[in-house]
Design a protein around this motif. Structure first.
Motif, short mmCIF file in Angstrom:
data_model
loop_
_atom_site.label_atom_id
_atom_site.label_comp_id
_atom_site.label_asym_id
_atom_site.label_seq_id
_atom_site.Cartn_x
_atom_site.Cartn_y
_atom_site.Cartn_z
N VAL A 33 39.97 -5.15 29.32
CA VAL A 33 40.14 -6.54 28.93
C VAL A 33 40.61 -6.52 27.21
N SER A 34 40.10 -5.55 26.82
CA SER A 34 40.42 -5.42 25.22
C SER A 34 41.98 -5.60 25.02
N ALA A 35 42.69 -4.94 26.04
CA ALA A 35 44.23 -5.06 25.74
C ALA A 35 44.81 -6.56 25.91
N ALA A 36 44.10 -6.92 26.83
CA ALA A 36 44.58 -8.83 27.09
C ALA A 36 44.41 -9.70 25.95
N ALA A 37 43.42 -9.22 24.91
CA ALA A 37 42.97 -10.15 23.85
C ALA A 37 44.15 -10.45 22.81
N ALA A 38 44.07 -11.39 22.01
CA ALA A 38 44.95 -12.00 21.19
C ALA A 38 44.68 -10.94 19.85
N ALA A 39 43.29 -10.75 19.97
CA ALA A 39 42.65 -9.59 18.92
C ALA A 39 42.81 -10.27 17.55
N LEU A 40 42.44 -11.70 17.32
CA LEU A 40 42.49 -12.24 16.21
C LEU A 40 40.93 -12.28 15.91
N TRP A 41 40.55 -11.93 14.39
CA TRP A 41 38.96 -12.21 14.27
C TRP A 41 38.70 -13.51 14.41
N PHE A 42 37.71 -13.71 15.40
CA PHE A 42 37.09 -15.13 15.28
C PHE A 42 35.97 -15.09 16.28
N PRO A 43 34.80 -15.50 16.06
CA PRO A 43 33.76 -15.30 16.97
C PRO A 43 33.98 -16.41 18.30
N HIS A 44 34.92 -16.14 19.08
CA HIS A 44 35.09 -17.11 20.27
C HIS A 44 34.04 -16.72 21.52
N ASP A 45 33.68 -17.77 22.40
CA ASP A 45 33.11 -17.64 23.38
C ASP A 45 31.65 -16.60 23.49
N VAL A 46 31.10 -16.80 22.20
CA VAL A 46 29.82 -16.05 22.07
C VAL A 46 29.00 -16.82 21.10
N ALA A 47 27.46 -16.88 21.69
CA ALA A 47 26.76 -17.57 20.91
C ALA A 47 26.39 -16.92 19.64
N ARG A 48 26.51 -17.79 18.62
CA ARG A 48 26.54 -17.45 17.20
C ARG A 48 25.21 -17.40 16.31
#
Length: 316
Positions: A33-48
């Motif tokens: 799934v890592s290969a499908a990511a846009a790989a922009l640094w941003f804490p998306h879809d994760v509890a902060r």
């Protein structure tokens, strides 16, 4: 266990700490799934949590260092997070060195966000996933890490057959099933389409777009347009109607993309959880550690959580 961006980062840090490391994984990083990511640094879809934001900050610093190297595929890119709600969570800003609050009049002229929209402008790392994952894979091999492709269904058999001093489960969405003590993990289906890059360098995120999650992330040779956030969906097939909706939103947001050809498309299952799990796991005859549940923030938390796992295990 696991050869995505989290598993490879952990292997790197443990090897640097003096351990002999072996990776077992059902597939390599470019098939994960890592290969499908846009790989922009941003804490998306994760509890902060404070822990998540600390890991994000550590990873930002490491990726910024890697951006100085031409072979890593990491670049520092400026962009804008659009905000359409007064209660938008902006806690992530504490993990970036500098940022700027923008009102509607200050938003970039080429964005078409609509009325009542503000934003945060900052510079963060962006990785071309194919280049970065190949570089990271090569880096761990150069350190002496051994890798074996295998399906694993029973951790106790792995402990018996491989006889490790410690085992780290970093297998993304499969981690919870392998550990069998976790009912808090679920998939979030993400679909993206990659367009040719007409020369864009600035990214934009519009999480609360009325039409759905929207982001445009230019990389070296393409632009990743997304996306979806289908919680609980295990569907890994590209949906053409969803793709057309993504393109309508992305092109409305960034008109410079109109007419650009589609280069590729992908679907990935983000390994989401009520909270990221980075801890020792009880119930085994030797140390077992979990590192998963990163949602859409695997790249964003990778080095920070790898450092935490290395700290839990300790030096060789």
């Amino acid at each position: 266990m696991g050869a995505g961006v989290i598993g490879l980062s952990i292997a790197h840090e443990l090897t640097v700490a003096g351990h002999r490391v072996r990776i077992l994984a059902a597939q390599n990083a470019l098939s994960s799934v890592s290969a499908a990511a846009a790989a922009l640094w941003f804490p998306h879809d994760v509890a902060r949590s404070a822990q998540v934001l600390n890991s994000a900050q550590v990873t930002h610093q490491r990726l910024q260092q890697l951006a100085s190297r031409s072979d890593t595929g990491v670049r520092m890119r400026q962009g804008t997070v659009l905000m359409r709600r007064a209660d938008t969570d902006t806690s992530w800003t504490c993990a970036v060195p500098q940022y700027e609050w923008l009102d509607a009049s200050q938003l970039p002229a080429d964005l078409v966000p609509g009325t009542g929209v503000s934003g945060v402008r900052c510079t963060v790392p962006v990785a071309s996933t194919d280049v970065y994952l190949r570089w990271l894979h090569a880096a761990v091999l150069a350190l002496g890490v051994r890798m074996r492709t295998t399906e694993v269904w029973d951790l106790r058999k792995v402990l018996d057959q491989e006889n490790p001093d410690a085992l780290v489960v970093a297998a993304g969405i499969r981690s919870a099933a392998l550990l069998a003590d976790d009912d808090e993990t679920y998939p979030i289906r993400g679909q993206v389409v990659r367009l040719a890059n007409p020369g864009l360098i600035e990214w934009v995120i519009d999480n609360d777009n009325p039409g759905g999650l929207t982001y445009v992330v230019p990389r070296e040779h393409d632009v990743v347009c997304g996306g979806t956030g289908d919680r609980g969906s295990w569907d890994e097939q590209v949906d053409s109607q969803v793709e057309q909706a993504i393109l309508r939103r992305a092109l409305a947001l960034v008109p410079a993309l109109v007419g650009q050809p589609v280069l590729s498309r992908a679907v990935g299952l983000r390994p989401a959880r009520t909270s990221v799990r980075v801890e020792a796991v009880a119930g085994y005859d030797r140390p077992v550690f979990a590192c998963y549940g990163h949602g859409g923030a695997g790249f964003t938390l990778s080095w920070g959580d790898a450092t935490r796992i290395a700290g839990l295990i300790g030096p060789a």
